[in-house]
Design a protein around this motif. Structure first.
Motif, PDB file in Angstrom:
ATOM      1  N   LEU A  18       0.861  -1.191   0.000  1.00  0.00           N
ATOM      2  CA  LEU A  18       0.000   0.000   0.000  1.00  0.00           C
ATOM      3  C   LEU A  18       0.893   1.235   0.000  1.00  0.00           C
ATOM      4  CD1 LEU A  18      -2.636  -1.185   2.631  1.00  0.00           C
ATOM      5  CD2 LEU A  18      -2.749  -1.333   0.142  1.00  0.00           C
ATOM      6  N   GLN A  19       0.836   1.994  -1.054  1.00  0.00           N
ATOM      7  CA  GLN A  19       1.667   3.190  -1.187  1.00  0.00           C
ATOM      8  C   GLN A  19       0.815   4.412  -0.811  1.00  0.00           C
ATOM      9  OE1 GLN A  19       2.888   1.119  -5.203  1.00  0.00           O
ATOM     10  NE2 GLN A  19       3.857   3.158  -5.078  1.00  0.00           N
ATOM     11  N   GLU A  20       1.209   5.016   0.268  1.00  0.00           N
ATOM     12  CA  GLU A  20       0.456   6.171   0.767  1.00  0.00           C
ATOM     13  C   GLU A  20       0.553   7.331  -0.218  1.00  0.00           C
ATOM     14  OE1 GLU A  20       0.120   8.870   4.842  1.00  0.00           O
ATOM     15  OE2 GLU A  20       1.958   7.756   4.401  1.00  0.00           O
ATOM     16  N   THR A  21      -0.556   8.019  -0.374  1.00  0.00           N
ATOM     17  CA  THR A  21      -0.616   9.200  -1.241  1.00  0.00           C
ATOM     18  C   THR A  21      -1.029  10.394  -0.405  1.00  0.00           C
ATOM     19  OG1 THR A  21      -1.218   7.862  -3.153  1.00  0.00           O
ATOM     20  CG2 THR A  21      -1.664  10.222  -3.299  1.00  0.00           C
ATOM     21  N   LEU A  22      -0.280  11.500  -0.496  1.00  0.00           N
ATOM     22  CA  LEU A  22      -0.556  12.722   0.245  1.00  0.00           C
ATOM     23  C   LEU A  22      -0.877  13.845  -0.733  1.00  0.00           C
ATOM     24  CD1 LEU A  22       2.342  12.574   2.888  1.00  0.00           C
ATOM     25  CD2 LEU A  22      -0.014  11.746   3.129  1.00  0.00           C
ATOM     26  N   ALA A  23      -1.739  14.745  -0.285  1.00  0.00           N
ATOM     27  CA  ALA A  23      -2.138  15.896  -1.117  1.00  0.00           C
ATOM     28  C   ALA A  23      -1.882  17.183  -0.355  1.00  0.00           C
ATOM     29  CB  ALA A  23      -3.610  15.801  -1.515  1.00  0.00           C
ATOM     30  N   CYS A  24      -1.412  18.165  -1.059  1.00  0.00           N
ATOM     31  CA  CYS A  24      -1.199  19.491  -0.471  1.00  0.00           C
ATOM     32  C   CYS A  24      -2.564  20.153  -0.232  1.00  0.00           C
ATOM     33  CB  CYS A  24      -0.341  20.321  -1.404  1.00  0.00           C
ATOM     34  SG  CYS A  24      -0.016  22.003  -0.808  1.00  0.00           S
ATOM     35  N   PRO A  25      -2.699  20.893   0.864  1.00  0.00           N
ATOM     36  CA  PRO A  25      -3.997  21.571   1.121  1.00  0.00           C
ATOM     37  C   PRO A  25      -4.444  22.479  -0.023  1.00  0.00           C
ATOM     38  CG  PRO A  25      -2.610  21.634   3.073  1.00  0.00           C
ATOM     39  CD  PRO A  25      -1.763  21.080   1.983  1.00  0.00           C
ATOM     40  N   CYS A  26      -3.448  22.931  -0.827  1.00  0.00           N
ATOM     41  CA  CYS A  26      -3.830  23.813  -1.944  1.00  0.00           C
ATOM     42  C   CYS A  26      -4.531  23.043  -3.049  1.00  0.00           C
ATOM     43  CB  CYS A  26      -2.628  24.558  -2.491  1.00  0.00           C
ATOM     44  SG  CYS A  26      -1.446  23.495  -3.399  1.00  0.00           S
ATOM     45  N   GLY A  27      -4.418  21.728  -2.983  1.00  0.00           N
ATOM     46  CA  GLY A  27      -5.063  20.911  -3.992  1.00  0.00           C
ATOM     47  C   GLY A  27      -4.335  20.845  -5.320  1.00  0.00           C
ATOM     48  N   GLU A  28      -3.125  21.366  -5.378  1.00  0.00           N
ATOM     49  CA  GLU A  28      -2.382  21.394  -6.641  1.00  0.00           C
ATOM     50  C   GLU A  28      -1.221  20.395  -6.697  1.00  0.00           C
ATOM     51  OE1 GLU A  28      -3.217  23.124  -9.246  1.00  0.00           O
ATOM     52  OE2 GLU A  28      -4.917  24.071  -8.207  1.00  0.00           O
ATOM     53  N   HIS A  29      -0.965  19.672  -5.598  1.00  0.00           N
ATOM     54  CA  HIS A  29       0.207  18.791  -5.574  1.00  0.00           C
ATOM     55  C   HIS A  29      -0.120  17.498  -4.850  1.00  0.00           C
ATOM     56  CE1 HIS A  29       4.354  17.481  -5.545  1.00  0.00           C
ATOM     57  NE2 HIS A  29       4.330  17.386  -4.222  1.00  0.00           N
TER      58      HIS A  29
END
Length: 561
Positions: A201-212
């Motif tokens: 399971l490869q964790e995926t993170l998102a920037c709060p700006c929603g662009e990264h």
């Protein structure tokens, strides 16, 4: 007067009568002489006629003598031909007897009966029983230490207290007390290998700006897009290269373990992994062998599935080149000398090989010096011993040479200048006696018989056979390279052939890496499992860091006891 005259007349008459009687006798004698003379004349005429006949016969004697000589020459020529045929038949019979004995040992005899191992011969001569016992004790201690390093699982066997009662006082087993740690029994058990399905399971993170977005890296893969891990692929390669298992047998093994793996999948994994991961390592090992001063080489046939123009199955060859603890293999479609020339051409040093002419292009005054193999000489005399018992003298002399090497090994001077001095002092006289014996025996045996062939082989290769007297680095035989080809012989027995030249070269590259691991005492399974996931990302300029001799095993987690 009258009486006197009468007496005189009577005397004359008597004398006349006597004379007449004598005359008659003379006439009779004359007649006899004439008869004898006639007989002599007749005998003379007969002798003259016989003499004339003898003269005629004497006149014909040169022609008769010539005819007699021609008949004698023809008989002598026939005798020579018959003797030649007899010698040829004796030669053929001797050769056939030698081949028959060799085939009988091959078919009916034990493997060890083909020819006693030289190590056993040396032990027999030295009678070093104490050292043999020490070596056996050392091996047993090493085996005990290896077993102690195995993963240990403690299994408790409690006593069923409810079923126990003291026969003396009647106390129930529930009141019994534990005594010490109990009795301990060790069992060595085999746990079958198993497969596991890993879900990463490869964790995926998102920037709060929603662009990264950023995703954790996935597991390292040996083959791009492949779904088999490095441990499985390493097991596949080791089973193929070290154990010579064909893919169809591995397919059955995997099926018994509960996972179906098609042969086509295993073939694809084999070729892809070797070509992308192991071929660069194999090429580098071959380069290091090429740079070495002393190289041992040999070759063995390997069938190919492709067909020849004649319709027969093709035949390739696997070559091995050994330098110190580096073992390299090459595959070629022919046995020509181009392969050793490509590998070692233009290099200097010593090449230890048998008498095969394919190495002539590599062994020249401008290239490497050829060193011979006394094991090949010993083998030929061993085969000839059945028909020629005197071959035992040659075998005894060869054993004496190995006894000198054994003494050097026991003294710890192997491959040192002191070792070379020992060879010149002890081995050189033995070789001189050996050559004198060969020359003395050469005319006593048929040239093409087993004994004659053995003598001719030794004398024709005498200069290469004596190269070990000039350098302490040169071994007496080429046994290491022959031993390195045993895995090929086992593969040939199990798989019969390789598909094509590409498959043959991939097999040679795999054997190069695995054999070098074994030569350095490295577990090839652990080695491949570690390097396969990271070799493709490793810089090519630093490939030496991944070679078996430079490999550093990763730290192992502590085992739970």
């Amino acid at each position: 007067m009258n009486d006197g005259s009468t007496n005189g007349i009577d005397a004359l008459i008597e004398e006349n009568r006597i004379l007449r009687a004598e005359n008659a006798e003379l006439r009779l004698l004359n007649g006899e002489l004439r008869a004898e003379n006639a007989e002599l004349k007749e005998m003379f005429r007969a002798l003259a006629a016989e003499f004339s006949g003898l003269k005629a016969q004497v006149a014909t004697l040169p022609e008769e003598a010539k005819r007699q000589k021609q008949r004698a020459d023809a008989a002598e020529e026939m005798l020579r031909v018959l003797r030649a045929e007899r010698d040829e038949q004796a030669r053929v019979m001797a050769a056939m007897n030698g081949e028959l004995e060799a085939l009988k040992r091959q078919v009916f005899g034990k493997r060890s009966e083909k020819m006693p191992a030289m190590a056993r011969e040396v032990r027999t001569r030295t009678r070093d029983c104490a050292q043999a016992r020490l070596d056996a004790a050392r091996r047993r201690a090493e085996n005990r230490e290896a077993r102690k390093r195995l993963e240990t699982r403690r299994i408790e066997h409690p006593v069923d207290r409810s079923a126990q009662r003291c026969p003396k006082c009647g106390t129930s087993g529930t009141e019994f007390k534990t005594v010490g740690t109990g009795q301990q029994t060790e069992i060595w058990e085999y746990i079958p290998a198993r497969f596991e399905r890993q879900v990463h399971l490869q964790e995926t993170l998102a920037c709060p700006c929603g662009e990264h977005l950023v995703t954790a890296p996935g597991p390292a893969r040996v083959v791009d897009g492949g779904s088999y891990g490095p441990g499985f692929i390493s097991h596949l390669l080791v089973s193929k290269g070290c154990d010579s298992l064909p893919f169809y047998r591995m397919e059955r093994q995997f099926m018994r373990l509960g996972i179906p793996v098609a042969r086509a999948t295993m073939v694809r994994l084999f070729h892809t992994t070797v070509e992308t991961c192991l071929a660069p390592l194999a090429r580098r090992i071959l380069e290091l062998v090429r740079e070495s001063d002393l190289v041992l080489a040999d070759e063995t046939p390997m069938g190919m599935q492709r067909k020849e123009p004649t319709g027969k199955a093709g035949k390739g060859y696997v070559w091995t080149f050994i330098a110190k603890n580096l073992v390299a293999y090459r595959f070629s479609a022919t046995r020509s000398g181009e392969t050793p020339k490509e590998v070692l051409g233009g290099t200097a040093g010593t090449l230890v090989v048998d008498a095969y002419t394919g190495y002539n292009k590599t062994c020249s005054p401008e290239s490497r010096t050829r060193a011979g193999c006394l094991a090949h000489v010993r083998r030929k005399f061993f085969d000839a011993k059945t028909s020629a018992p005197e071959a035992q003298a040659a075998l005894d002399l060869i054993v004496e040479l190995y006894l000198v090497e054994h003494e050097a090994q026991e003294a710890g001077i192997t491959r040192t200048p002191t070792h070379l001095a020992l060879r010149k002092e002890r081995s050189a006289p033995i070789m001189a006696r050996f050559k004198a014996w060969l020359v003395a025996q050469q005319g006593r045996h048929l040239p093409k018989g087993p004994m004659g062939k053995a003598i001719t082989y030794a004398l024709d290769n005498w200069e290469p056979l004596t190269q070990f007297l000039l350098s302490e680095q040169t071994p007496l035989d080429n046994n290491r390279s022959e031993a390195a080809l045993r895995v090929v012989a086992l593969y040939r027995k199990n798989s019969l052939f390789v598909g094509n030249e590409e498959f043959g070269q991939n097999l040679a590259d795999l054997l190069t890496v695995l054999a070098t691991c074994t030569a350095h005492g490295i577990n090839p399974l652990a080695y491949l499992t570690d390097i396969l996931p990271r070799i493709q990302a490793h810089p090519a300029s630093r490939i030496d860091e991944l070679l078996p001799q430079n490999w550093i095993p990763p730290p192992q987690p502590a085992k739970q006891v």
